[in-house]
Design a protein around this motif. Sequence first.
Motif, PDB file in Angstrom:
ATOM      1  N   LEU A   1     -32.973 -39.352   8.681  1.00 13.01           N
ATOM      2  CA  LEU A   1     -32.164 -39.910   7.596  1.00 13.01           C
ATOM      3  C   LEU A   1     -31.114 -38.914   7.121  1.00 13.01           C
ATOM      4  O   LEU A   1     -29.938 -39.272   6.940  1.00 13.01           O
ATOM      5  CB  LEU A   1     -33.060 -40.331   6.435  1.00 13.01           C
ATOM      6  N   VAL A   2     -31.517 -37.681   6.893  1.00  6.32           N
ATOM      7  CA  VAL A   2     -30.566 -36.660   6.447  1.00  6.32           C
ATOM      8  C   VAL A   2     -29.467 -36.475   7.489  1.00  6.32           C
ATOM      9  O   VAL A   2     -28.275 -36.366   7.153  1.00  6.32           O
ATOM     10  CB  VAL A   2     -31.303 -35.327   6.173  1.00  6.32           C
ATOM     11  N   THR A   3     -29.841 -36.472   8.771  1.00  6.19           N
ATOM     12  CA  THR A   3     -28.859 -36.335   9.844  1.00  6.19           C
ATOM     13  C   THR A   3     -27.892 -37.515   9.841  1.00  6.19           C
ATOM     14  O   THR A   3     -26.665 -37.342   9.963  1.00  6.19           O
ATOM     15  CB  THR A   3     -29.565 -36.225  11.204  1.00  6.19           C
ATOM     16  N   GLU A   4     -28.428 -38.714   9.678  1.00  4.27           N
ATOM     17  CA  GLU A   4     -27.576 -39.905   9.634  1.00  4.27           C
ATOM     18  C   GLU A   4     -26.573 -39.833   8.493  1.00  4.27           C
ATOM     19  O   GLU A   4     -25.367 -40.076   8.673  1.00  4.27           O
ATOM     20  CB  GLU A   4     -28.453 -41.149   9.478  1.00  4.27           C
ATOM     21  N   ILE A   5     -27.040 -39.483   7.297  1.00  6.94           N
ATOM     22  CA  ILE A   5     -26.155 -39.447   6.127  1.00  6.94           C
ATOM     23  C   ILE A   5     -25.071 -38.387   6.287  1.00  6.94           C
ATOM     24  O   ILE A   5     -23.882 -38.642   6.040  1.00  6.94           O
ATOM     25  CB  ILE A   5     -26.975 -39.186   4.853  1.00  6.94           C
ATOM     26  N   LEU A   6     -25.466 -37.187   6.698  1.00  5.23           N
ATOM     27  CA  LEU A   6     -24.493 -36.099   6.798  1.00  5.23           C
ATOM     28  C   LEU A   6     -23.493 -36.326   7.931  1.00  5.23           C
ATOM     29  O   LEU A   6     -22.303 -36.011   7.793  1.00  5.23           O
ATOM     30  CB  LEU A   6     -25.219 -34.763   6.967  1.00  5.23           C
ATOM     31  N   CYS A   7     -23.956 -36.887   9.042  1.00  7.85           N
ATOM     32  CA  CYS A   7     -23.034 -37.161  10.144  1.00  7.85           C
ATOM     33  C   CYS A   7     -22.058 -38.273   9.784  1.00  7.85           C
ATOM     34  O   CYS A   7     -20.903 -38.271  10.226  1.00  7.85           O
ATOM     35  CB  CYS A   7     -23.807 -37.497  11.413  1.00  7.85           C
ATOM     36  N   GLU A   8     -22.488 -39.222   8.955  1.00  3.80           N
ATOM     37  CA  GLU A   8     -21.570 -40.248   8.467  1.00  3.80           C
ATOM     38  C   GLU A   8     -20.477 -39.638   7.603  1.00  3.80           C
ATOM     39  O   GLU A   8     -19.381 -40.205   7.479  1.00  3.80           O
ATOM     40  CB  GLU A   8     -22.338 -41.308   7.668  1.00  3.80           C
ATOM     41  N   LEU A   9     -20.763 -38.481   7.007  1.00  7.43           N
ATOM     42  CA  LEU A   9     -19.770 -37.771   6.201  1.00  7.43           C
ATOM     43  C   LEU A   9     -18.893 -36.852   7.052  1.00  7.43           C
ATOM     44  O   LEU A   9     -18.066 -36.106   6.515  1.00  7.43           O
ATOM     45  CB  LEU A   9     -20.471 -36.942   5.124  1.00  7.43           C
ATOM     46  N   GLY A  10     -19.093 -36.910   8.357  1.00  6.69           N
ATOM     47  CA  GLY A  10     -18.261 -36.128   9.256  1.00  6.69           C
ATOM     48  C   GLY A  10     -18.856 -34.827   9.723  1.00  6.69           C
ATOM     49  O   GLY A  10     -18.190 -34.046  10.413  1.00  6.69           O
TER      50      GLY A  10
END
Length: 381
Positions: free
Chosen positions: A34-43
């Motif tokens: 989840l943390v990876t998904e959120i941060l990668c969505e932020l670039g």
Amino acid sequence: MQHELINQERLAQTFIRLCETDSPSRKEGRMAALVTEILCELGADPPFEDDSATQTGSECGNLIFRFAGDPDLEPLFFNCHLDTVEPCIGIKVVRKDDIFTSLGDTILGSDDKSGIAAMIEALTVLRENTLSHAPMEFIFTTCEEIGLLGAKALNPNHIQARMGYALDSTGFGRVIVGAPASNRLRIKVKGMAAHAGLSPEQGINAITLAGQALAAAPCGRIDEETTANFGTIHGGAASNIVAEEVVIVGEVRSHSPEKLDNLTAEIEQAFCKVIDEWSDPTGEARGVPELDFQVKQDFPAMQLSAEDAVIQRLDAAAAQVGIPMGHEIAGGGSDANIFNGAGLPTAIIASGMTHVHSTDEQVSLEDMSNLTALVLALASN
């Protein structure tokens, strides 16, 4: 400016989403994803994941996200742990007047997800406003709650910044600048089994020996810097068998390395004395007692001063956003102990959580918003 840019409702929703993602120690895989998904969505670029899972038994390794920044600013890292204590399965967050709790049958998970939420919101603000910031790393560790296992298994050479902040303490407006070192003790007292009714003279009761040693050993608050505790004791097989073996697990903590060593040695001496002075009252015992006293460093001491750059940077950031920041000494250990021990000055910033490790755990949106503002100020200086 930092406060004005923070989207409190977005921060709240992120926090709820994090808390309602199960992440008990060694089962942090969903949280890491989840943390990876959120941060990668932020670039963000995909994280570096180490191989610590082979040592910790976790579903994943420690994660390090790296963010390029202004090369004229000193790089820094922020750290939170992914795992939570139990009961933590199926958490449902209750929000009332911007105070977050669980339904009452689980913990909330603000330890340490209040810190993670603040880091995510801070990065969101930086990205959506195209703000300049220092080169940063977000370090997410596993298995913190069961002995700082992830941090211990993390190769410090993987961390590029030379100082950082762990967002992981109760209350708000406080920074932990000192924490004790700890030795973990595993003490095995071995006697001799015998039938307790037919031939007790042939046995050596390990429980009795252990009791004598525990009565003589220092325990509890020793002084303002030092404590000792015996936490568990296991031994014996049945009421009709003279207890053959007892295993005691304890700890010694001190802010002074010398006191830590001396107190550990004093406890060992108390056990050795009982074993060495044992005598067989009837001459029928089938052996002699034995002692196995093992000492393992649990975590090193953490000692920072107001003159250290990591504290001066924090004090300046706190003044910038109008948050009074008290400097305090703590009695517990955290990932910051491990980082400091590896030569990476790391201060522990309180994240607003209270009543942690209980079903009464709670945190306020105001404190998480202020923490976010502090992270933004740190990243910008």
